[in-house]
Design an enzyme around this catalytic site. Sequence first.
Site, PDB file in Angstrom:
ATOM      1  N   LYS A  86       0.831  -1.204   0.000  1.00 41.30           N
ATOM      2  CA  LYS A  86       0.000   0.000   0.000  1.00 41.30           C
ATOM      3  C   LYS A  86       0.868   1.258   0.000  1.00 41.30           C
ATOM      4  O   LYS A  86       1.910   1.298   0.667  1.00 41.30           O
ATOM      5  CB  LYS A  86      -0.918  -0.038   1.220  1.00 41.30           C
ATOM      6  CG  LYS A  86      -2.014   1.021   1.246  1.00 41.30           C
ATOM      7  CD  LYS A  86      -2.938   0.745   2.426  1.00 41.30           C
ATOM      8  CE  LYS A  86      -3.958   1.844   2.628  1.00 41.30           C
ATOM      9  NZ  LYS A  86      -4.838   1.572   3.794  1.00 41.30           N
ATOM     10  N   SER A 161      -9.520   2.333   3.176  1.00 44.26           N
ATOM     11  CA  SER A 161      -8.562   3.027   2.343  1.00 44.26           C
ATOM     12  C   SER A 161      -7.684   2.084   1.507  1.00 44.26           C
ATOM     13  O   SER A 161      -6.975   2.534   0.610  1.00 44.26           O
ATOM     14  CB  SER A 161      -7.668   3.910   3.204  1.00 44.26           C
ATOM     15  OG  SER A 161      -6.868   3.158   4.096  1.00 44.26           O
ATOM     16  N   SER A 185      -9.992   0.015   7.274  1.00 46.98           N
ATOM     17  CA  SER A 185      -9.433   0.158   5.928  1.00 46.98           C
ATOM     18  C   SER A 185      -8.966  -1.128   5.266  1.00 46.98           C
ATOM     19  O   SER A 185      -8.631  -1.111   4.083  1.00 46.98           O
ATOM     20  CB  SER A 185      -8.266   1.151   5.967  1.00 46.98           C
ATOM     21  OG  SER A 185      -8.737   2.437   6.253  1.00 46.98           O
TER      22      SER A 185
END
Length: 475
Positions: A86, A161, A185
């Site tokens: 990420k 996210s 997330s």
Amino acid sequence: MTTDARTPATARIHAFTDDALGDHDALALAELVRRGERSPGELAAAAARRAEAVAELAAVAYGSFADPVFPVRADGVFAGVPTFVKDNSDITGMPSNHGTAAVTAAPARGTDAYVREFLSTGAVVLGKSALPEFGFNASTEPAYGRPTRNPWNPDRSAGGSSGGAAALVAAGVVPFAHGNDGGGSIRIPAASTGLVGLKPSRGRHADSRLARLLPLNIVSEGVLTRTVRDTAAFTAAIERRHPTRGLPPIGSVDGPPDRPLRVGVLLESAAGPVADPAVRESVRRVAELLGANGHHVEEIALPFVKAIETAFLHYWAMLAAVVSDTGKLADRHFDRSKLDGLTLGLRRKFYREVWRTPGALRALSRAYRTYEAEMGGYDAVLVPTLGHTTPPLGHLAPAVPFDELLDRLRVYVGFTPLNNITGTPAISVPAGLAPAGVPLGVQFAGVRGAERVLLQLAYLVEAELPFPRITAPGI
């Protein structure tokens, strides 16, 4: 790119094809590498081609397809398997732009402590996955560029996210990808895209540099996968590298519970009861499955008053204010004028209510006492992952007026932050499809250290209610 002609109104976008990756999960690919039937380079090349084939998903923040990061050791549980990290976590040689136009990062000079644990699995990193600005939103829709689309229905959100990671795994680019979870997330995008997403207990892994600076560490690290066994194998591998004190061991988990469990069912968050009939039906279906398998299931009441939601919203706003006001300390090119409407709205909210800060921190730090008292009598609690079906793109875009956006987020993700606040584990698993053609997810949550039971319950759901999958004919 491959689309699924069976659903022309909501054509699915995926990259599954008859190549070296097939539709294997990470464990299956690692076994092929161990037997010499596939090479890491061959798998990386196939994943790169797949990423390029579904570029319209806008799931890749930075690609290193020509120069992947191969592991130092080749004996990890996922040795040779391609993946993505990420874009809010540093890995040497790749920039970390945190999903924002306010940052223009140079290649990182070091690798985060948790990413080093992640790399110990032997995975090959092809780049960085997309996220919303600083991970604050529950939909990956950057103000400066294209939104990340849901492979099941490209007009819908992929969640956030860790939305880029979820889109890449669901679309078949890679079998697993890194995510982190500061308010849901990992679990939010897992539910949106039909994946498994475990948020572990606080202390189960090394923390990132930024997480260690938080007054209350609400961030957990993990992965998004298409199978429970991949999540279980990854969790066991991290535990072997990072043994924990004060938490019961998880060990190897390879099937459903071997004893009757007591499971609570909760259909109300601080934002109110769930109104979406598809979400309520998904929880009912899983609750009935548990009962049919000999587990005791009973509905329970929400153990927290609205004050805990107010405290979390204030903490969230405080983090946005800190990022906004100290950005230049980390990046001299940081440009606050390029921050999106959600970040700036949270910052304004914090300064309007700065007086709340001491009380909010006290309430959040004490929340586990109430959680343990109310939930400790259950082996797990079954709750929706999301308050309603994953919405169309634009519904949670940072351009939505701030007060309206905040209300929408409260309803949508009201069930996920509690486990971040209390440092407790929760796992989202697929539980069918909504009428819009996108997956639904349910969560199992527990007290600190309950990951083993949660994984066992996830195995049970996977066996009895097979997860929806995007696949190409003949794969």
